[in-house]
Design an enzyme around this catalytic site. Structure first.
Site, PDB file in Angstrom:
ATOM      1  N   ASP A   1       0.895  -1.148   0.000  1.00 36.70           N
ATOM      2  CA  ASP A   1       0.000   0.000   0.000  1.00 36.70           C
ATOM      3  C   ASP A   1       0.939   1.204   0.000  1.00 36.70           C
ATOM      4  OD1 ASP A   1      -1.615   2.173   0.552  1.00 36.70           O
ATOM      5  OD2 ASP A   1      -2.887   1.109   1.966  1.00 36.70           O
ATOM      6  N   HIS A   2       1.067   1.885  -1.125  1.00 36.37           N
ATOM      7  CA  HIS A   2       2.131   2.881  -1.269  1.00 36.37           C
ATOM      8  C   HIS A   2       2.022   4.011  -0.255  1.00 36.37           C
ATOM      9  CE1 HIS A   2      -1.032   4.867  -3.697  1.00 36.37           C
ATOM     10  NE2 HIS A   2      -0.430   5.978  -3.349  1.00 36.37           N
TER      11      HIS A   2
ATOM     12  N   HIS B   1      -6.089   2.818   2.308  1.00 37.12           N
ATOM     13  CA  HIS B   1      -5.436   4.045   2.752  1.00 37.12           C
ATOM     14  C   HIS B   1      -6.079   4.598   4.034  1.00 37.12           C
ATOM     15  CE1 HIS B   1      -3.462   3.701  -0.956  1.00 37.12           C
ATOM     16  NE2 HIS B   1      -4.195   4.502  -1.689  1.00 37.12           N
TER      17      HIS B   1
END
Length: 510
Positions: free
Chosen positions: A198-199, A261
């Site tokens: 998950d960047h 996120h």
């Protein structure tokens, strides 16, 4: 005569001097958008800061017929276009390009994976690399399981050295599909060799949430329900769905942003201090937070969630169409482009403190932030008139685009009388360190090469998040609550404001 550039004293200690061991990275989908915009430029910047080891190589794997030379030309174009560091250092770029290779791979053909294995063996022999492999799936999520199974069938998941696989979010589309993906991956690789990216977790400012909390003794003692009134998390984008209608109309804001996120930011804000900043301890505490969130079921979903969809409007001075006018979107689509939730973390630290999360497309600006709102003083020492211009104390952690932290507090206005006004103390990364923060993928790629999974998502964390989201998603698909609309360029549907107004609060305006 060349003048030596003076060192920047504020940047001392900012460079990441970790160097990975030699390995071969296979990028499935190497000719695609993710590879071109993020992965290849990240590898260039890692090479530029001398974090890539001698003997490191990249093999691009995709269905497009392409020679090594053509792939290198493609990579050079993307790196020059998307690298965060400019101008490009040609010597570094040329050295990186010489380590790039290409193999045509149809994910449905076992023979292509066997040919890939032959290429990897050749590179091992040429570079004296002991069989270390990283398989990066820069491909649509439905292909992850196919790729993993083919790697196993071709014998590429085992042997000398380490073998790791990297998959991008979303990790499944619901709890059942997430479990199926996990089961497939764990049949081929051990869990500690599965790196779920998950960047957001690779962003410097997201990591700094933990540093802010746990490296400063003045903040952690007040980080609880005794003094904190509420927490607001905003993930706003001014853009629409950008030609992703086929994907987005199946996903929506809840699955696309909140499930990953949004909940990641909740866990980092609410978690207890880990014993150490290492993968097991940090991820254990994040899972505890997710399991402590009060589930939304039945009427709670209608009372504590809002879903909206943008219509025509104006964004940054430009008129834009509505969501249903987007390409590959159904004309009667019920998919949400805006989602807002009110959650409670039922533990000793956060009892009674609401966490408000909102995420949306076509909002007035691009910004991601966490706002910690403190309670008002219990006694108005200076009287109501003196305090009427004072807002409650607040700490705002800005994730993007202007990374930093601000603290709002009351100060006396310099005048003859006694009047208090809210002021802001602001910290910005760029002005404080005089360097640009590295891209998230630079940190995450290097962590994967080194074998540090701290900033990657564990299987039980994924399942805990889907356990919370699935009941909401089910109710929304049944039309509960009703889909609201909002004009593009606004801050979302009126129902989102009412969600906080019912609690005597309002959304912070970034």
């Amino acid at each position: 005569m060349k003048v030596e550039e003076a060192p920047n004293p504020l940047a001392e200690g900012l460079h990441d001097y970790r160097i990975a061991v030699p390995a071969v990275m296979v990028i499935f989908g190497a000719t695609g958008d993710l590879s071109g915009r993020k992965l290849l430029p990240a590898l260039y910047n890692l090479a530029r800061q001398r974090s890539l080891p001698a003997g490191f190589a990249v093999v691009g794997a995709a269905m497009t017929e392409m020679s090594d030379g053509a792939f290198r030309k493609h990579a050079a174009q993307r790196i020059r276009q998307f690298s965060r560091t400019q101008p490009i250092d040609d010597r570094v770029l040329d050295a990186l390009l010489s380590s790039l290779h290409y193999v045509t791979v149809d994910f449905g053909r076992l023979e292509d994976f066997k040919a890939l294995g032959t290429k990897l063996d050749e590179l091992d022999a040429a570079n004296h690399v002991p069989g270390n492999r990283i398989f990066y799936c820069a491909t649509p999520p439905p292909t992850y399981q196919t790729i993993a199974v083919q790697l196993q069938a071709a014998g590429l998941n085992k042997g000398e050295g380490f073998h790791r696989i990297v998959v991008e979010k979303p990790f499944g589309s619901d709890l059942q599909s997430a479990r199926e993906l996990t089961q497939t991956l764990q049949k081929v690789f051990t869990e500690d060799s599965v790196y779920r990216i998950d960047h957001y977790l690779g962003k410097e400012t997201v990591q700094n949430i933990l540093a802010f909390r746990f490296a400063n003794s003045i903040f952690e003692p007040v980080w609880n329900s005794n003094l904190i009134d509420s927490v607001q998390i905003t993930v706003a984008e001014e853009i629409g769905i950008e030609n992703r209608g086929a994907y987005y109309d199946r996903a929506g804001a809840l699955r696309d942003i909140i499930q990953n996120h949004g909940l990641q930011l909740v866990t980092l804000t609410a978690m207890e201090p880990p014993l150490a900043f290492e993968s097991g301890a940090v991820r254990d505490e994040k899972v505890k937070v997710l399991r402590s969130i009060r589930p939304l079921i039945g009427e709670d979903i209608e009372q504590s969630t809002v879903r909206g969809q943008y219509t025509r409007g104006w964004v940054l001075g430009e008129q834009v169409g509505g969501y249903r006018e987007e390409k590959n979107v159904a004309p009667d689509s019920q998919t949400e482009t805006y989602a807002a939730l009110r959650l409670f973390v039922d533990n000793w630290r956060w009892a009674g403190v609401p966490f408000y999360i909102r995420a949306g497309k076509r909002l007035p600006k691009r910004i991601t932030e966490i706002r910690i709102q403190f309670k008002r003083p219990p006694h108005l020492t200076f009287g109501r008139d003196a305090m009427k211009e004072v807002d409650p104390n607040a700490i705002t952690l800005r994730i993007q685009p202007e990374e930093g932290i601000s603290l709002k507090f009351g100060a006396k206005v310099p005048s003859a009388g006694l009047r208090i006004r809210s002021v802001t103390m602001d910290f910005q990364y760029v002005t404080s360190f005089l360097v640009e923060a590295p891209e998230a993928y630079e940190r995450l790629l290097l962590d994967c090469m080194i074998g540090d999974p701290t900033l990657f998502t564990r299987a039980d964390e994924v399942e805990a998040a889907w356990t919370l989201v699935d009941p909401i998603e089910g109710a929304w698909r049944d039309g509960r609550p009703r889909l609201q609309t909002y004009a593009a360029g606004s801050w979302g549907p009126d129902a989102a404001a009412e969600l906080l107004k019912a609690d005597g609060r309002e959304w912070h305006r970034p």
